[in-house]
Write an enzyme that holds these catalytic residues in place. Structure first.
Site, PDB file in Angstrom:
ATOM      1  N   HIS A 110      43.661  42.507  -4.215  1.00  0.00           N
ATOM      2  CA  HIS A 110      44.904  42.649  -4.971  1.00  0.00           C
ATOM      3  C   HIS A 110      45.604  43.949  -4.613  1.00  0.00           C
ATOM      4  O   HIS A 110      45.030  44.865  -4.023  1.00  0.00           O
ATOM      5  CB  HIS A 110      44.631  42.617  -6.476  1.00  0.00           C
ATOM      6  CG  HIS A 110      43.801  43.761  -6.980  1.00  0.00           C
ATOM      7  ND1 HIS A 110      42.440  43.851  -6.771  1.00  0.00           N
ATOM      8  CD2 HIS A 110      44.141  44.870  -7.682  1.00  0.00           C
ATOM      9  CE1 HIS A 110      41.970  44.956  -7.330  1.00  0.00           C
ATOM     10  NE2 HIS A 110      42.991  45.603  -7.881  1.00  0.00           N
ATOM     11  N   ASP A 112      47.876  46.704  -6.858  1.00  0.00           N
ATOM     12  CA  ASP A 112      47.992  47.011  -8.279  1.00  0.00           C
ATOM     13  C   ASP A 112      49.358  46.637  -8.862  1.00  0.00           C
ATOM     14  O   ASP A 112      50.409  46.996  -8.317  1.00  0.00           O
ATOM     15  CB  ASP A 112      47.732  48.500  -8.520  1.00  0.00           C
ATOM     16  CG  ASP A 112      46.265  48.860  -8.354  1.00  0.00           C
ATOM     17  OD1 ASP A 112      45.415  48.003  -8.646  1.00  0.00           O
ATOM     18  OD2 ASP A 112      45.973  49.991  -7.923  1.00  0.00           O
ATOM     19  N   HIS A 264      43.268  45.953  -2.012  1.00  0.00           N
ATOM     20  CA  HIS A 264      41.935  46.530  -2.187  1.00  0.00           C
ATOM     21  C   HIS A 264      41.073  45.608  -3.040  1.00  0.00           C
ATOM     22  O   HIS A 264      41.567  44.719  -3.733  1.00  0.00           O
ATOM     23  CB  HIS A 264      41.994  47.940  -2.778  1.00  0.00           C
ATOM     24  CG  HIS A 264      42.590  48.021  -4.146  1.00  0.00           C
ATOM     25  ND1 HIS A 264      43.942  47.914  -4.395  1.00  0.00           N
ATOM     26  CD2 HIS A 264      42.012  48.197  -5.367  1.00  0.00           C
ATOM     27  CE1 HIS A 264      44.184  48.031  -5.684  1.00  0.00           C
ATOM     28  NE2 HIS A 264      43.026  48.189  -6.300  1.00  0.00           N
ATOM     29  N   ARG A 279      42.037  57.404 -12.576  1.00  0.00           N
ATOM     30  CA  ARG A 279      43.084  56.863 -11.715  1.00  0.00           C
ATOM     31  C   ARG A 279      44.471  57.181 -12.252  1.00  0.00           C
ATOM     32  O   ARG A 279      44.704  57.158 -13.463  1.00  0.00           O
ATOM     33  CB  ARG A 279      42.911  55.346 -11.612  1.00  0.00           C
ATOM     34  CG  ARG A 279      44.066  54.610 -10.976  1.00  0.00           C
ATOM     35  CD  ARG A 279      43.890  53.105 -11.055  1.00  0.00           C
ATOM     36  NE  ARG A 279      45.156  52.453 -11.344  1.00  0.00           N
ATOM     37  CZ  ARG A 279      45.317  51.149 -11.461  1.00  0.00           C
ATOM     38  NH1 ARG A 279      44.284  50.342 -11.332  1.00  0.00           N
ATOM     39  NH2 ARG A 279      46.506  50.643 -11.727  1.00  0.00           N
TER      40      ARG A 279
END
Length: 325
Positions: A110, A112, A264, A279
């Site tokens: 995917h 993000d 990723h 993150r």
């Protein structure tokens, strides 16, 4: 122009950019993110980011404000509508998985938040606790994947639009009325979107395949079986090893990647060990395709420089082209 103090603290001549993969990935060495970057230092990082798509910085013993400050050098930070974050730092997502909190939803290729009208341009992830074994993250260059398609397929998909939805996060909502009300509110904020199947990078001009199995649910204007067949072909491109880089995490390692051209996959093989990551995501712009106007620069994929001996074919073999179509 930099001040005398900034010039004195400038470490740009100590920075090394070391390639990690054939088609994506580089390590930045000689940079301490606990200290504010100068304009020269950030220029090196930013150029490497556009050239290599995934950057790794090791031994970054920093605090959350340093992480946020580094992210803001790339642009405004965004707040994820579903992921856990800190009350006083909503831009910081804490991903703390262990025996009592198994990892979910990320073991799929995917990019993000592509369900947004303007998906994030970059993700910056730092490891704070790592498992003894497992927990790697895999990356795939979808610009290299696009270049690997036949000319005919490139031409065919360049005018298509894909349909995106936040489908995996729907599992977070229950069937009670309160949950249904919350879900409807989220649907109003994040309705189904369309983005070009082929995205043109706004900063380096490369074209990439901009669909992913986590958030892409169809191709606009196609029958379901046609859409499914085409998307399967495009999703499979991320699985080609030549387009991938696999990152093994160590504590205090930071990785940042370009969501505009990279997919990723977070591997869940470490459970029930603990893996804690922090993150931030950098807000992006509205994706545009090959038929839209683009007047920016073009940064080609970096070539590996071979010695004369390595570049010479042996035993009558022809040199292998970068991509065979």
């Amino acid at each position: 122009m930099m001040s005398a103090t900034a010039q004195a603290n400038d470490r740009s001549n100590q920075i090394e950019v070391v390639r990690l993969g054939r088609n994506l990935g580089a390590e930045i060495r000689g940079l301490d993110l606990s200290q504010q970057l100068t304009s020269n230092e950030f220029a090196i990082v930013h150029h490497a980011f556009l050239e290599h798509e995934v950057l790794v910085l090791r031994n970054q013993e920093i605090f959350a404000p340093d992480h946020l400050a580094f992210g803001r050098m790339f642009g405004e930070l965004s707040v994820h509508p579903f992921s856990p974050n800190l009350a006083d730092m909503p831009e910081l997502i804490v991903l703390d998985n262990h025996r009592d909190n198994p990892p979910r939803l990320t073991d799929q290729w995917h990019s993000d938040e592509t369900f947004r009208e303007m998906p994030p341009m970059a993700t910056i992830l730092r490891s704070t606790i790592t498992p003894k074994l497992g927990g790697d993250t895999m990356f795939a260059s979808m610009s290299a994947a696009y270049e690997g398609l036949s000319d005919e397929m490139q031409h065919f998909i360049s005018s298509l639009e894909a349909i995106f939805d936040f489908k995996p996060f729907r599992t977070l909502f229950g069937n009670d009325e309160e949950s249904k009300t919350r879900l409807r509110k989220i649907e109003d904020t994040h309705p189904v979107r369309t983005h070009p199947v082929v995205r043109v990078h706004p900063e380096n001009g490369r074209k990439s395949i901009f669909v992913n199995p986590q958030f892409t649910i169809g191709i606009k204007g196609m029958k379901e079986d046609e859409s499914r067949s085409l998307l399967t072909i495009l999703f499979e491109q991320a699985k080609v090893p030549e387009y991938q880089y696999r990152h093994n995490w160590e504590e205090n390692t930071m990785a940042l990647w370009d969501n505009r051209s990279v997919l990723h996959y977070a591997i869940h093989d470490y459970y029930p060990q603990r893996r804690r990551m922090e993150r931030v995501t950098v807000a992006g712009d509205k994706p545009f395709g090959p038929n839209d106007p683009y007047s920016g620069p073009f940064i080609g994929r970096p070539e590996i420089k071979l010695s004369e001996q390595d570049a010479t074919p042996h035993d009558g073999e022809e040199p292998i082209r970068k991509f065979k179509r």
